[in-house]
Design an enzyme around this catalytic site. Structure first.
Site, PDB file in Angstrom:
ATOM      1  N   SER A 188      35.088  27.930  39.392  1.00 49.82           N
ATOM      2  CA  SER A 188      35.571  29.042  40.385  1.00 49.82           C
ATOM      3  C   SER A 188      35.059  28.389  42.043  1.00 49.82           C
ATOM      4  O   SER A 188      34.052  28.158  42.295  1.00 49.82           O
ATOM      5  CB  SER A 188      34.997  30.227  40.114  1.00 49.82           C
ATOM      6  OG  SER A 188      35.091  31.144  41.193  1.00 49.82           O
ATOM      7  N   TYR A 208      28.289  36.640  39.579  1.00 48.41           N
ATOM      8  CA  TYR A 208      29.250  36.257  39.607  1.00 48.41           C
ATOM      9  C   TYR A 208      29.585  34.267  40.020  1.00 48.41           C
ATOM     10  O   TYR A 208      29.945  33.567  38.997  1.00 48.41           O
ATOM     11  CB  TYR A 208      30.713  36.641  39.829  1.00 48.41           C
ATOM     12  CG  TYR A 208      31.679  36.003  39.459  1.00 48.41           C
ATOM     13  CD1 TYR A 208      32.175  35.588  38.048  1.00 48.41           C
ATOM     14  CD2 TYR A 208      32.406  35.598  40.695  1.00 48.41           C
ATOM     15  CE1 TYR A 208      33.671  35.042  37.810  1.00 48.41           C
ATOM     16  CE2 TYR A 208      33.865  35.030  40.405  1.00 48.41           C
ATOM     17  CZ  TYR A 208      33.921  34.632  39.345  1.00 48.41           C
ATOM     18  OH  TYR A 208      35.267  33.981  38.722  1.00 48.41           O
TER      19      TYR A 208
HETATM   20  P1  NDP Z   1      41.825  37.465  33.480  1.00 50.73           P
HETATM   21  O1  NDP Z   1      40.964  39.067  33.131  1.00 50.73           O
HETATM   22  O2  NDP Z   1      43.051  38.011  33.302  1.00 50.73           O
HETATM   23  O3  NDP Z   1      41.183  37.238  31.795  1.00 50.73           O
HETATM   24  C1  NDP Z   1      39.911  36.434  31.457  1.00 50.73           C
HETATM   25  C2  NDP Z   1      40.259  36.004  29.870  1.00 50.73           C
HETATM   26  O4  NDP Z   1      39.221  36.501  29.069  1.00 50.73           O
HETATM   27  C3  NDP Z   1      41.552  37.081  28.987  1.00 50.73           C
HETATM   28  O5  NDP Z   1      41.703  36.630  28.074  1.00 50.73           O
HETATM   29  C4  NDP Z   1      39.893  38.232  27.982  1.00 50.73           C
HETATM   30  O6  NDP Z   1      40.189  38.021  27.051  1.00 50.73           O
HETATM   31  C5  NDP Z   1      38.613  36.774  28.445  1.00 50.73           C
HETATM   32  N1  NDP Z   1      37.914  37.095  27.841  1.00 50.73           N
HETATM   33  C6  NDP Z   1      36.832  37.468  28.732  1.00 50.73           C
HETATM   34  N2  NDP Z   1      35.549  37.985  28.126  1.00 50.73           N
HETATM   35  C7  NDP Z   1      35.531  37.985  27.182  1.00 50.73           C
HETATM   36  C8  NDP Z   1      35.140  37.827  25.326  1.00 50.73           C
HETATM   37  N3  NDP Z   1      33.270  38.070  25.791  1.00 50.73           N
HETATM   38  N4  NDP Z   1      35.320  37.475  24.275  1.00 50.73           N
HETATM   39  C9  NDP Z   1      36.662  36.477  24.857  1.00 50.73           C
HETATM   40  N5  NDP Z   1      37.329  36.177  25.729  1.00 50.73           N
HETATM   41  C10 NDP Z   1      36.960  37.230  27.130  1.00 50.73           C
HETATM   42  O7  NDP Z   1      41.039  36.592  34.541  1.00 50.73           O
HETATM   43  P2  NDP Z   1      41.055  35.492  35.000  1.00 50.73           P
HETATM   44  O8  NDP Z   1      42.130  34.493  33.681  1.00 50.73           O
HETATM   45  O9  NDP Z   1      41.817  35.189  36.040  1.00 50.73           O
HETATM   46  O10 NDP Z   1      40.012  34.877  35.049  1.00 50.73           O
HETATM   47  C11 NDP Z   1      40.123  33.703  33.647  1.00 50.73           C
HETATM   48  C12 NDP Z   1      38.699  32.624  34.243  1.00 50.73           C
HETATM   49  O11 NDP Z   1      39.283  31.784  35.335  1.00 50.73           O
HETATM   50  C13 NDP Z   1      37.654  33.747  34.253  1.00 50.73           C
HETATM   51  O12 NDP Z   1      36.223  32.071  34.036  1.00 50.73           O
HETATM   52  C14 NDP Z   1      37.399  33.521  35.377  1.00 50.73           C
HETATM   53  O13 NDP Z   1      36.264  33.396  36.222  1.00 50.73           O
HETATM   54  C15 NDP Z   1      37.830  32.450  36.446  1.00 50.73           C
HETATM   55  N6  NDP Z   1      39.040  32.572  37.716  1.00 50.73           N
HETATM   56  C16 NDP Z   1      39.424  33.314  38.319  1.00 50.73           C
HETATM   57  C17 NDP Z   1      39.993  33.425  39.724  1.00 50.73           C
HETATM   58  C18 NDP Z   1      40.578  34.225  39.785  1.00 50.73           C
HETATM   59  O14 NDP Z   1      40.770  35.126  41.070  1.00 50.73           O
HETATM   60  N7  NDP Z   1      41.557  34.899  39.281  1.00 50.73           N
HETATM   61  C19 NDP Z   1      39.603  32.577  40.115  1.00 50.73           C
HETATM   62  C20 NDP Z   1      38.025  31.803  40.002  1.00 50.73           C
HETATM   63  C21 NDP Z   1      38.117  31.550  38.708  1.00 50.73           C
HETATM   64  P3  NDP Z   1      39.283  39.735  25.892  1.00 50.73           P
HETATM   65  O15 NDP Z   1      39.862  40.152  27.438  1.00 50.73           O
HETATM   66  O16 NDP Z   1      41.160  40.092  25.311  1.00 50.73           O
HETATM   67  O17 NDP Z   1      38.541  39.469  25.824  1.00 50.73           O
HETATM   68  C1  8X3 Z   2      37.014  34.238  41.497  1.00 50.61           C
HETATM   69  C2  8X3 Z   2      37.621  34.078  43.213  1.00 50.61           C
HETATM   70  O1  8X3 Z   2      36.400  34.010  45.481  1.00 50.61           O
HETATM   71  O2  8X3 Z   2      37.188  35.810  44.296  1.00 50.61           O
HETATM   72  O3  8X3 Z   2      36.263  33.670  40.893  1.00 50.61           O
HETATM   73  O4  8X3 Z   2      34.681  34.387  43.177  1.00 50.61           O
HETATM   74  S1  8X3 Z   2      36.286  34.454  43.882  1.00 50.61           S
END
Ligand code: NDP
Ligand code: 8X3
Length: 250
Positions: free
Chosen positions: A136, A149
């Site tokens: 991120s 985070y």
């Molecule tokens: P979502 O919340 O839409 O998806 C998160 C996914 O992670 C879900 O499928 C969830 O599945 C899974 N997950 C969370 N905890 C667990 C666990 N303990 N075991 C298994 N699966 C888990 O978020 P995003 O798609 O946005 O995020 C995906 C990645 O991208 C993350 O690492 C996030 O930090 C990163 N990210 C997101 C950004 C944003 O602004 N959206 C920007 C930069 C990075 P379930 O709940 O079914 O277990």
């Molecule tokens: C998600 C982007 O800027 O909300 O990783 O942390 S930010």
């Protein structure tokens, strides 16, 4: 023989969009998540291309056992997308929930390590494969309330680059994708289910979409074998990096 991508966190957001894109391109897709009903729905949608793996990434024994020995034509992993993760809370550090901090460390760092360690020996033995991390911009730029985070994503960036050093001399690729503002269930999770508060994060913006990230994963994994995309930082055009803050009047 179709290629195989293993996606952690395929029930929502980036992981779900990536599962759909790779399946549409003829790949075998395996996906983890805690919400088994969503994995089952994706199985119905994508058919035999998709293997649902209900799994909590924090469970070290289950992750090592399951992902280290996938069945049949899924045994060899060509691409691991280390995507499962979450931000929890936006309070200043002195007010944060220790449980939230534990969950972020256990998922974003330790779960990612377990999945990596489970598939890496096979990749090295075959001298091929690609590990793609969902880092991120939070790992590059601090922000108030980002505390653990941001720290977890800085870990992901440095671990990813260090893996490259360990793997030098092999043909195993490693990439850290570093998105900024992106709309998924991310903010709903961050605000513990407060959808109204989550919606305000994206109001008046055109954020990155899960499809944008899926296409980035596809792009980095389809480069010529002699190159490695180390890091990809992506922001929507309405967002930019900024310098240190100054608090006046003190
Ligand atoms: P979502 O919340 O839409 O998806 C998160 C996914 O992670 C879900 O499928 C969830 O599945 C899974 N997950 C969370 N905890 C667990 C666990 N303990 N075991 C298994 N699966 C888990 O978020 P995003 O798609 O946005 O995020 C995906 C990645 O991208 C993350 O690492 C996030 O930090 C990163 N990210 C997101 C950004 C944003 O602004 N959206 C920007 C930069 C990075 P379930 O709940 O079914 O277990
Ligand atoms: C998600 C982007 O800027 O909300 O990783 O942390 S930010």
């Amino acid at each position: 023989m179709p290629k195989h991508i293993l996606i952690t966190g395929a029930t929502s957001g980036f992981g779900l969009a990536t599962a759909r894109l790779f399946a549409s391109e003829g790949w075998l897709v395996s996906g983890t998540g805690r919400r088994a009903d969503r994995l089952e729905a994706l199985h119905k949608e994508l058919g035999d291309a998709f293997l649902p793996i209900p799994l909590d990434m924090r469970d070290r024994e289950a992750v090592m056992k399951t992902l280290g020995d996938l069945p049949g034509d899924r045994h060899d992993v060509d691409v691991l997308l280390n995507n499962a993760g979450a931000a929890l809370g936006l309070e200043p550090a002195q007010e944060c929930s220790l449980d939230d901090w534990d969950t972020m460390v256990d998922t974003n760092i330790k779960g990612l390590l377990y999945a990596t360690r489970a598939v890496l020996p096979g990749m090295v033995a075959r001298n091929s494969g690609h590990i793609v991390m969902l880092g991120s911009i939070a790992g590059n730029y601090p922000y108030a309330g980002g505390n653990v985070y941001c720290g977890s994503k800085a870990f992901v960036k440095q671990f990813s680059l260090s893996l490259r050093a360990d793997l030098l001399g092999t043909k195993v690729h490693v990439t850290n994708i570093e998105p900024g503002l992106a709309e998924s269930e991310f903010s709903i999770v961050r605000f513990h289910g407060d959808t109204a508060r989550a919606a305000t994060v994206y109001e008046g913006t055109s954020p990155i979409t899960p499809q944008d990230i899926a296409e980035t994963v596809f792009w980095v994994t389809h480069r010529p074998a002699h190159i490695n995309i180390n890091r990809v930082e992506i922001m929507p055009i309405c967002q930019c990096p900024s310098g240190p803050l100054v608090k006046k009047g003190m």
